[in-house]
Design a protein around this motif. Structure first.
Motif, PDB file in Angstrom:
ATOM      1  N   ASN A   1      39.776 -50.153 -56.002  1.00 51.46           N
ATOM      2  CA  ASN A   1      39.153 -50.224 -54.682  1.00 51.46           C
ATOM      3  C   ASN A   1      40.122 -49.586 -53.691  1.00 51.46           C
ATOM      4  OD1 ASN A   1      36.590 -51.904 -54.789  1.00 51.46           O
ATOM      5  ND2 ASN A   1      38.020 -53.155 -55.963  1.00 51.46           N
ATOM      6  N   LEU A   2      39.682 -48.553 -53.013  1.00 52.55           N
ATOM      7  CA  LEU A   2      40.573 -47.809 -52.127  1.00 52.55           C
ATOM      8  C   LEU A   2      40.806 -48.566 -50.817  1.00 52.55           C
ATOM      9  CD1 LEU A   2      39.337 -44.175 -52.803  1.00 52.55           C
ATOM     10  CD2 LEU A   2      41.341 -45.338 -53.721  1.00 52.55           C
ATOM     11  N   ILE A   3      41.761 -49.482 -50.873  1.00 53.56           N
ATOM     12  CA  ILE A   3      42.070 -50.292 -49.695  1.00 53.56           C
ATOM     13  C   ILE A   3      43.113 -49.616 -48.803  1.00 53.56           C
ATOM     14  CG2 ILE A   3      41.435 -52.446 -50.826  1.00 53.56           C
ATOM     15  CD1 ILE A   3      44.455 -52.980 -51.198  1.00 53.56           C
ATOM     16  N   GLY A   4      43.868 -48.665 -49.339  1.00 51.60           N
ATOM     17  CA  GLY A   4      44.847 -47.917 -48.564  1.00 51.60           C
ATOM     18  C   GLY A   4      46.029 -48.762 -48.108  1.00 51.60           C
ATOM     19  N   PRO A   5      46.940 -48.143 -47.348  1.00 57.39           N
ATOM     20  CA  PRO A   5      48.129 -48.857 -46.875  1.00 57.39           C
ATOM     21  C   PRO A   5      47.812 -50.074 -46.010  1.00 57.39           C
ATOM     22  CG  PRO A   5      48.401 -46.499 -46.573  1.00 57.39           C
ATOM     23  CD  PRO A   5      46.981 -46.726 -47.005  1.00 57.39           C
ATOM     24  N   LEU A   6      46.775 -49.977 -45.188  1.00 60.83           N
ATOM     25  CA  LEU A   6      46.417 -51.122 -44.332  1.00 60.83           C
ATOM     26  C   LEU A   6      45.930 -52.304 -45.162  1.00 60.83           C
ATOM     27  CD1 LEU A   6      44.712 -49.364 -41.290  1.00 60.83           C
ATOM     28  CD2 LEU A   6      47.013 -50.326 -41.443  1.00 60.83           C
ATOM     29  N   GLY A   7      45.214 -52.020 -46.228  1.00 59.43           N
ATOM     30  CA  GLY A   7      44.797 -53.085 -47.141  1.00 59.43           C
ATOM     31  C   GLY A   7      46.006 -53.718 -47.815  1.00 59.43           C
ATOM     32  N   GLY A   8      46.996 -52.885 -48.157  1.00 57.84           N
ATOM     33  CA  GLY A   8      48.241 -53.407 -48.730  1.00 57.84           C
ATOM     34  C   GLY A   8      48.955 -54.338 -47.781  1.00 57.84           C
TER      35      GLY A   8
ATOM     36  N   ASN B   1      46.287 -57.346 -59.318  1.00 56.91           N
ATOM     37  CA  ASN B   1      46.124 -55.994 -59.812  1.00 56.91           C
ATOM     38  C   ASN B   1      45.727 -55.074 -58.656  1.00 56.91           C
ATOM     39  OD1 ASN B   1      45.457 -53.586 -61.049  1.00 56.91           O
ATOM     40  ND2 ASN B   1      44.420 -54.548 -62.771  1.00 56.91           N
ATOM     41  N   LEU B   2      46.692 -54.249 -58.225  1.00 51.99           N
ATOM     42  CA  LEU B   2      46.456 -53.277 -57.162  1.00 51.99           C
ATOM     43  C   LEU B   2      46.509 -51.851 -57.708  1.00 51.99           C
ATOM     44  CD1 LEU B   2      48.576 -54.919 -54.314  1.00 51.99           C
ATOM     45  CD2 LEU B   2      46.095 -54.955 -54.591  1.00 51.99           C
ATOM     46  N   ASP B   3      46.175 -51.692 -58.975  1.00 51.98           N
ATOM     47  CA  ASP B   3      46.168 -50.377 -59.603  1.00 51.98           C
ATOM     48  C   ASP B   3      45.143 -49.463 -58.930  1.00 51.98           C
ATOM     49  OD1 ASP B   3      47.023 -48.689 -61.968  1.00 51.98           O
ATOM     50  OD2 ASP B   3      44.854 -48.731 -62.293  1.00 51.98           O
ATOM     51  N   SER B   4      45.563 -48.252 -58.612  1.00 50.38           N
ATOM     52  CA  SER B   4      44.658 -47.219 -58.073  1.00 50.38           C
ATOM     53  C   SER B   4      43.943 -47.666 -56.799  1.00 50.38           C
ATOM     54  CB  SER B   4      43.611 -46.810 -59.130  1.00 50.38           C
ATOM     55  OG  SER B   4      44.241 -46.356 -60.295  1.00 50.38           O
ATOM     56  N   THR B   5      44.678 -48.297 -55.892  1.00 51.52           N
ATOM     57  CA  THR B   5      44.085 -48.756 -54.633  1.00 51.52           C
ATOM     58  C   THR B   5      44.494 -47.901 -53.440  1.00 51.52           C
ATOM     59  OG1 THR B   5      45.884 -50.333 -54.371  1.00 51.52           O
ATOM     60  CG2 THR B   5      43.840 -51.160 -55.366  1.00 51.52           C
ATOM     61  N   GLY B   6      45.367 -46.929 -53.663  1.00 52.07           N
ATOM     62  CA  GLY B   6      45.778 -46.044 -52.573  1.00 52.07           C
ATOM     63  C   GLY B   6      46.690 -46.688 -51.552  1.00 52.07           C
ATOM     64  N   ILE B   7      47.425 -47.728 -51.961  1.00 52.53           N
ATOM     65  CA  ILE B   7      48.289 -48.403 -50.981  1.00 52.53           C
ATOM     66  C   ILE B   7      49.519 -47.570 -50.605  1.00 52.53           C
ATOM     67  CG2 ILE B   7      47.519 -50.700 -51.645  1.00 52.53           C
ATOM     68  CD1 ILE B   7      50.203 -51.095 -53.054  1.00 52.53           C
ATOM     69  N   THR B   8      49.878 -46.613 -51.400  1.00 54.69           N
ATOM     70  CA  THR B   8      51.014 -45.707 -51.176  1.00 54.69           C
ATOM     71  C   THR B   8      52.289 -46.475 -50.795  1.00 54.69           C
ATOM     72  OG1 THR B   8      50.472 -45.193 -48.862  1.00 54.69           O
ATOM     73  CG2 THR B   8      49.471 -43.807 -50.547  1.00 54.69           C
ATOM     74  N   ASP B   9      53.288 -45.756 -50.293  1.00 52.87           N
ATOM     75  CA  ASP B   9      54.575 -46.378 -49.961  1.00 52.87           C
ATOM     76  C   ASP B   9      54.456 -47.434 -48.862  1.00 52.87           C
ATOM     77  OD1 ASP B   9      56.252 -45.068 -51.805  1.00 52.87           O
ATOM     78  OD2 ASP B   9      56.388 -43.310 -50.521  1.00 52.87           O
ATOM     79  N   GLY B  10      53.638 -47.162 -47.850  1.00 52.96           N
ATOM     80  CA  GLY B  10      53.516 -48.100 -46.727  1.00 52.96           C
ATOM     81  C   GLY B  10      53.000 -49.464 -47.148  1.00 52.96           C
TER      82      GLY B  10
ATOM     83  N   ASN C   1      49.481 -45.272 -57.497  1.00 54.59           N
ATOM     84  CA  ASN C   1      49.331 -45.440 -56.055  1.00 54.59           C
ATOM     85  C   ASN C   1      50.175 -44.471 -55.236  1.00 54.59           C
ATOM     86  OD1 ASN C   1      47.451 -47.619 -55.272  1.00 54.59           O
ATOM     87  ND2 ASN C   1      48.702 -48.836 -56.665  1.00 54.59           N
ATOM     88  N   SER C   2      50.658 -43.411 -55.837  1.00 62.82           N
ATOM     89  CA  SER C   2      51.486 -42.412 -55.136  1.00 62.82           C
ATOM     90  C   SER C   2      52.718 -43.037 -54.492  1.00 62.82           C
ATOM     91  CB  SER C   2      50.663 -41.665 -54.079  1.00 62.82           C
ATOM     92  OG  SER C   2      49.575 -41.005 -54.677  1.00 62.82           O
ATOM     93  N   ILE C   3      53.285 -44.029 -55.152  1.00 63.84           N
ATOM     94  CA  ILE C   3      54.499 -44.675 -54.650  1.00 63.84           C
ATOM     95  C   ILE C   3      55.692 -43.809 -55.025  1.00 63.84           C
ATOM     96  CG2 ILE C   3      55.973 -46.722 -54.829  1.00 63.84           C
ATOM     97  CD1 ILE C   3      53.323 -48.258 -55.544  1.00 63.84           C
TER      98      ILE C   3
END
Length: 143
Positions: free
Chosen positions: A4-11, A28-37, A60-62
């Motif tokens: 689920n693409l929650i992105g950094p704000l979701g993280g 499990n936050l696999d493939s959620t787009g949370i990135t470094d932020g 997650n492009s970390i």
């Protein structure tokens, strides 16, 4: 929450919830787009969370795991960490290696398909030798 693409704000929102969590043991936050932020916020929340035992942060492009190394050192509840398919490099391997050498609660760390070079792999192998309970799974990308 996987895929689920929650992105950094979701993280960040999840991190806020983790700070007061007393029930959740696996996340499990696999493939959620949370990135470094988003990852940084989640990892900082693990400094106070004493319930979570397993976290998946793969794909997650970390690109920085320096905070992860510090949390592995400090958090004795977390025992399984999945970080495959990110962009972690040798400095991250050194930070993680230093931490797992002293954390006896860590049982499994999956670091497959990151950007570790031979020096990072050597550091992780050495740490694995110091902490016999920790099973590190990783591979170096061949280019």
């Amino acid at each position: 929450l996987s895929s689920n693409l929650i992105g950094p704000l979701g993280g960040i929102a999840i991190a806020n919830a983790l700070e007061s969590n007393t029930v959740l043991q696996k996340l499990n936050l696999d493939s959620t787009g949370i990135t470094d932020g988003g990852c940084t916020s989640v990892v900082k929340a693990l400094a106070v969370n004493k319930t979570l035992q397993e976290i998946v942060l793969g794909n997650n492009s970390i690109s920085s795991a320096s905070n992860i190394g510090l949390i592995i050192k400090a958090n004795r509840t977390l025992n399984t960490l999945f970080l495959p398919l990110n962009s972690l490099s040798n400095p991250d391997a050194f930070s993680i290696a230093e931490s797992i050498a002293t954390n006896c609660s860590m049982r499994l760390i999956d670091l497959r398909n990151n950007k570790f070079g031979p020096e990072g792999k050597t550091a992780l192998e050495a740490a694995k030798g110091k902490n016999k309970k920790c099973s590190i799974i990783f591979q170096i990308p061949y280019t």
